[in-house]
Design a protein around this motif. Structure first.
Motif, PDB file in Angstrom:
ATOM      1  N   GLY A 266       0.800  -1.235   0.000  1.00  0.00           N
ATOM      2  CA  GLY A 266       0.000   0.000   0.000  1.00  0.00           C
ATOM      3  C   GLY A 266       0.827   1.277   0.000  1.00  0.00           C
ATOM      4  N   THR A 267       2.122   1.168   0.241  1.00  0.00           N
ATOM      5  CA  THR A 267       2.951   2.377   0.225  1.00  0.00           C
ATOM      6  C   THR A 267       3.252   2.778  -1.222  1.00  0.00           C
ATOM      7  OG1 THR A 267       4.971   1.074   0.313  1.00  0.00           O
ATOM      8  CG2 THR A 267       4.074   1.839   2.432  1.00  0.00           C
ATOM      9  N   ILE A 268       3.697   4.025  -1.386  1.00  0.00           N
ATOM     10  CA  ILE A 268       4.002   4.516  -2.731  1.00  0.00           C
ATOM     11  C   ILE A 268       5.505   4.733  -2.848  1.00  0.00           C
ATOM     12  CG2 ILE A 268       3.663   6.485  -4.271  1.00  0.00           C
ATOM     13  CD1 ILE A 268       0.783   6.579  -3.249  1.00  0.00           C
ATOM     14  N   ALA A 269       6.095   4.189  -3.920  1.00  0.00           N
ATOM     15  CA  ALA A 269       7.552   4.226  -4.077  1.00  0.00           C
ATOM     16  C   ALA A 269       7.901   4.526  -5.532  1.00  0.00           C
ATOM     17  CB  ALA A 269       8.130   2.869  -3.670  1.00  0.00           C
ATOM     18  N   PRO A 270       9.170   4.899  -5.802  1.00  0.00           N
ATOM     19  CA  PRO A 270       9.584   5.125  -7.201  1.00  0.00           C
ATOM     20  C   PRO A 270       9.261   3.889  -8.058  1.00  0.00           C
ATOM     21  CG  PRO A 270      11.307   5.853  -5.703  1.00  0.00           C
ATOM     22  CD  PRO A 270      10.272   5.161  -4.858  1.00  0.00           C
ATOM     23  N   ARG A 271       8.752   4.147  -9.265  1.00  0.00           N
ATOM     24  CA  ARG A 271       8.315   3.034 -10.118  1.00  0.00           C
ATOM     25  C   ARG A 271       9.472   2.428 -10.912  1.00  0.00           C
ATOM     26  NH1 ARG A 271       3.695   4.309 -14.461  1.00  0.00           N
ATOM     27  NH2 ARG A 271       3.391   2.302 -15.502  1.00  0.00           N
ATOM     28  N   PHE A 272      10.485   3.247 -11.198  1.00  0.00           N
ATOM     29  CA  PHE A 272      11.617   2.766 -12.011  1.00  0.00           C
ATOM     30  C   PHE A 272      12.804   2.563 -11.078  1.00  0.00           C
ATOM     31  CE2 PHE A 272       8.687   5.272 -14.485  1.00  0.00           C
ATOM     32  CZ  PHE A 272       8.424   4.422 -15.553  1.00  0.00           C
ATOM     33  N   PRO A 273      13.058   1.316 -10.677  1.00  0.00           N
ATOM     34  CA  PRO A 273      13.954   1.061  -9.542  1.00  0.00           C
ATOM     35  C   PRO A 273      15.404   1.483  -9.769  1.00  0.00           C
ATOM     36  CG  PRO A 273      13.224  -1.003 -10.565  1.00  0.00           C
ATOM     37  CD  PRO A 273      12.437   0.095 -11.205  1.00  0.00           C
ATOM     38  N   ARG A 274      15.865   1.493 -11.025  1.00  0.00           N
ATOM     39  CA  ARG A 274      17.272   1.827 -11.277  1.00  0.00           C
ATOM     40  C   ARG A 274      17.475   3.296 -11.623  1.00  0.00           C
ATOM     41  NH1 ARG A 274      18.540   0.191 -15.739  1.00  0.00           N
ATOM     42  NH2 ARG A 274      20.657   0.957 -15.484  1.00  0.00           N
ATOM     43  N   ALA A 275      16.386   4.026 -11.803  1.00  0.00           N
ATOM     44  CA  ALA A 275      16.506   5.354 -12.429  1.00  0.00           C
ATOM     45  C   ALA A 275      16.829   6.466 -11.437  1.00  0.00           C
ATOM     46  CB  ALA A 275      15.202   5.688 -13.148  1.00  0.00           C
ATOM     47  N   ARG A 276      17.557   7.480 -11.951  1.00  0.00           N
ATOM     48  CA  ARG A 276      17.638   8.781 -11.297  1.00  0.00           C
ATOM     49  C   ARG A 276      16.499   9.612 -11.887  1.00  0.00           C
ATOM     50  NH1 ARG A 276      20.299   8.937  -6.803  1.00  0.00           N
ATOM     51  NH2 ARG A 276      20.267  11.216  -7.001  1.00  0.00           N
ATOM     52  N   TYR A 277      15.850  10.383 -11.071  1.00  0.00           N
ATOM     53  CA  TYR A 277      14.745  11.237 -11.518  1.00  0.00           C
ATOM     54  C   TYR A 277      15.221  12.679 -11.559  1.00  0.00           C
ATOM     55  CZ  TYR A 277      11.360   7.440 -10.749  1.00  0.00           C
ATOM     56  OH  TYR A 277      10.644   6.262 -10.807  1.00  0.00           O
ATOM     57  N   VAL A 278      14.883  13.374 -12.645  1.00  0.00           N
ATOM     58  CA  VAL A 278      15.363  14.745 -12.830  1.00  0.00           C
ATOM     59  C   VAL A 278      14.174  15.710 -12.895  1.00  0.00           C
ATOM     60  CG1 VAL A 278      16.648  16.307 -14.349  1.00  0.00           C
ATOM     61  CG2 VAL A 278      17.401  13.922 -14.064  1.00  0.00           C
ATOM     62  N   ALA A 279      14.266  16.792 -12.112  1.00  0.00           N
ATOM     63  CA  ALA A 279      13.248  17.849 -12.167  1.00  0.00           C
ATOM     64  C   ALA A 279      13.947  19.193 -12.028  1.00  0.00           C
ATOM     65  CB  ALA A 279      12.224  17.666 -11.053  1.00  0.00           C
ATOM     66  N   HIS A 280      13.270  20.243 -12.497  1.00  0.00           N
ATOM     67  CA  HIS A 280      13.840  21.587 -12.350  1.00  0.00           C
ATOM     68  C   HIS A 280      13.702  22.041 -10.890  1.00  0.00           C
ATOM     69  CE1 HIS A 280      14.514  25.876 -12.754  1.00  0.00           C
ATOM     70  NE2 HIS A 280      14.968  25.655 -13.993  1.00  0.00           N
ATOM     71  N   ARG A 281      14.762  22.633 -10.375  1.00  0.00           N
ATOM     72  CA  ARG A 281      14.779  23.078  -8.976  1.00  0.00           C
ATOM     73  C   ARG A 281      13.603  24.024  -8.653  1.00  0.00           C
ATOM     74  NH1 ARG A 281      19.262  22.508  -6.335  1.00  0.00           N
ATOM     75  NH2 ARG A 281      20.509  22.598  -8.245  1.00  0.00           N
ATOM     76  N   GLY A 282      13.352  24.970  -9.568  1.00  0.00           N
ATOM     77  CA  GLY A 282      12.269  25.938  -9.328  1.00  0.00           C
ATOM     78  C   GLY A 282      10.904  25.267  -9.376  1.00  0.00           C
ATOM     79  N   GLU A 283      10.736  24.332 -10.316  1.00  0.00           N
ATOM     80  CA  GLU A 283       9.471  23.600 -10.420  1.00  0.00           C
ATOM     81  C   GLU A 283       9.245  22.776  -9.150  1.00  0.00           C
ATOM     82  OE1 GLU A 283       7.084  23.727 -12.650  1.00  0.00           O
ATOM     83  OE2 GLU A 283       5.924  21.944 -12.099  1.00  0.00           O
TER      84      GLU A 283
END
Ligand SMILES: [Zn+2]
Ligand SMILES: [Zn+2]
Length: 422
Positions: A266-283
């Motif tokens: 029931g917990t929520i976790a990253p879906r792509f186990p090997r991946a680094r996730y990238v987002a914009h700092r301001g976003e």
């Protein structure tokens, strides 16, 4: 039974003279003619409000329209009424003793079903009943193309339904409804199309709505995930383990819902186990500090678990993800919204996310009502569209319901999109 006027058919002998009235004098817009081979007729549709006129031109002397015109001269030929269930409609009419031309419905244009009622029953008018098919497109194919050294694979996470007015901002409904017809709740069908870029590493750009949205919201947005990202990845011969980098164009739920997944416990976790996730700092800052105007667009379960799992990389403007793949901050939709530029061996593709959500959004002023900074959107589109036309960028339209990518063309100030993929 619910009945609506769909269109009025008018038999013409001289289509050019007819256009002089309907197009030039009335100022109506004529769609591309449709050739109906089996009827030996050419149909010119003219949208008028919610309905249309259909000019019918015979293409052979033995066509029914030619015989009709010979007998009665040009003029009103039929009216077409749209019904929800044509079989039920025919059964009701039959039970009431209405004389029919067709006892059973038969295939008509655009995969719809049609049946004619005899003119004597309708007091001198030929009535066509029509049941529109569910035109919702289905993606069942992940399409891969090469762009120089890269392989690009367009995927699908199903469909979402959003208010048509909100999708087109200040553009009047009479204009946008021709491109993307709304349903009876004024919603239009939109695709959710993440993109894979395979180069030195395997990059996934955005990931659709995913499976963590609660049932109430999924209902409001008409989320349709009968076919979703896992199916698309499997068709592309990939699994969640193949993804090295997952990029967020921005953190709205229809772009990053699929970044996380609900686990067995029931917990929520990253879906792509090997991946680094990238987002914009301001976003990231904006998504984690929402205000009244953007709160509905951000769902914390989509991205907070990434930070908690330590798999998140925040970047500033114009980051490079791998050689040939760079981010370009557009702003507009959100302050730090980013498009992705993919360049190799002289060719360029662009994943424009919510800058050009659908192909209908290619005119500069067709800007979503959702955009927080519409004047910035306009500024970006002016520059970017010009570039895209001149350099023939392959543009991926993330929310376009009927195809994945194309090239923007412009002639005499009018922009169109030439389909390239799907
Ligand atoms: Zn968005
Ligand atoms: Zn979006």
């Amino acid at each position: 039974m619910e009945v609506r006027l769909d269109h009025v058919g008018i038999a013409v002998t001289d289509v050019r003279a007819a256009l002089a009235f309907y197009r030039d004098a009335l100022g109506l817009e004529i769609e591309m003619p449709e050739e109906v081979m089996s009827q030996r007729v050419r149909a010119h549709f003219i949208p008028v409000g919610e309905c249309a006129l259909e000019l019918l031109e015979a293409t052979a002397p033995d066509s029914a329209i030619a015989r009709y015109v010979e007998k009665r001269g040009p003029g009103l030929h039929h009216i077409t009424l749209r019904v929800g269930d044509i079989h039920a409609a025919l059964a009701t009419l039959k039970a009431k003793g209405v004389r029919l031309v067709d006892d059973v419905a038969r295939p008509g244009a655009e995969d719809g079903l049609v049946a004619f009622v005899h003119p004597s029953a309708a007091h001198g008018v030929l009535v066509e009943l029509k049941q529109a098919t569910d035109k919702t497109p289905r993606f069942h194919q992940s399409t891969a193309v090469r762009l120089g050294a890269f392989e690009l694979m367009t995927l699908s996470d199903g469909f979402i339904h959003l208010d048509g007015g909100a999708m087109f901002g200040t553009v009047p409904r009479t204009l946008w409804q021709k491109r993307l017809p709304p349903d009876d709740r004024n919603r239009i069908t939109l695709g959710l199309r993440p993109l894979i870029v395979r180069g030195e590493r395997t990059l996934l750009i955005d990931a659709g709505c995913g499976d963590t949205m609660d049932a109430k919201l999924a209902g409001i947005y008409g989320l349709d995930r009968r076919y979703h990202l896992d199916h698309a990845l499997a068709e592309a011969g990939l699994t969640v383990d193949d993804i090295d980098i997952v990029l967020a164009s921005h953190l709205h739920f229809d772009h990053v819902g699929g970044f996380t997944a609900r686990q067995g416990d029931g917990t929520i976790a990253p879906r792509f186990p090997r991946a680094r996730y990238v987002a914009h700092r301001g976003e990231w800052h904006d998504a984690t500090h929402p205000h009244e105007r953007n709160r509905a667009s951000y769902i914390k379960d989509n991205f907070v678990p990434l930070a908690e799992a330590g798999v998140l990389d925040l970047v500033d403007d114009n980051a490079e993800l791998m050689p040939g793949v760079t981010l370009r901050r557009s702003g507009g939709h959100t302050l730090h919204h980013q498009v992705v530029m993919i360049t190799s061996q002289g060719e360029t593709a662009a994943f424009t996310a919510d800058m050009f959500p659908t192909a209908a959004h290619v005119p500069d002023a067709w800007i979503m009502g959702y955009d927080l900074y519409p004047m910035d959107t306009l500024g970006f589109k002016r520059v970017f569209a010009r570039e895209a036309i001149e350099r023939e960028y392959l543009i991926f339209f993330e929310h376009e319901p009927s195809f994945a990518a194309g090239r923007i063309r412009e002639s005499q100030g009018r922009r169109t999109v030439e389909r390239v993929i799907g």
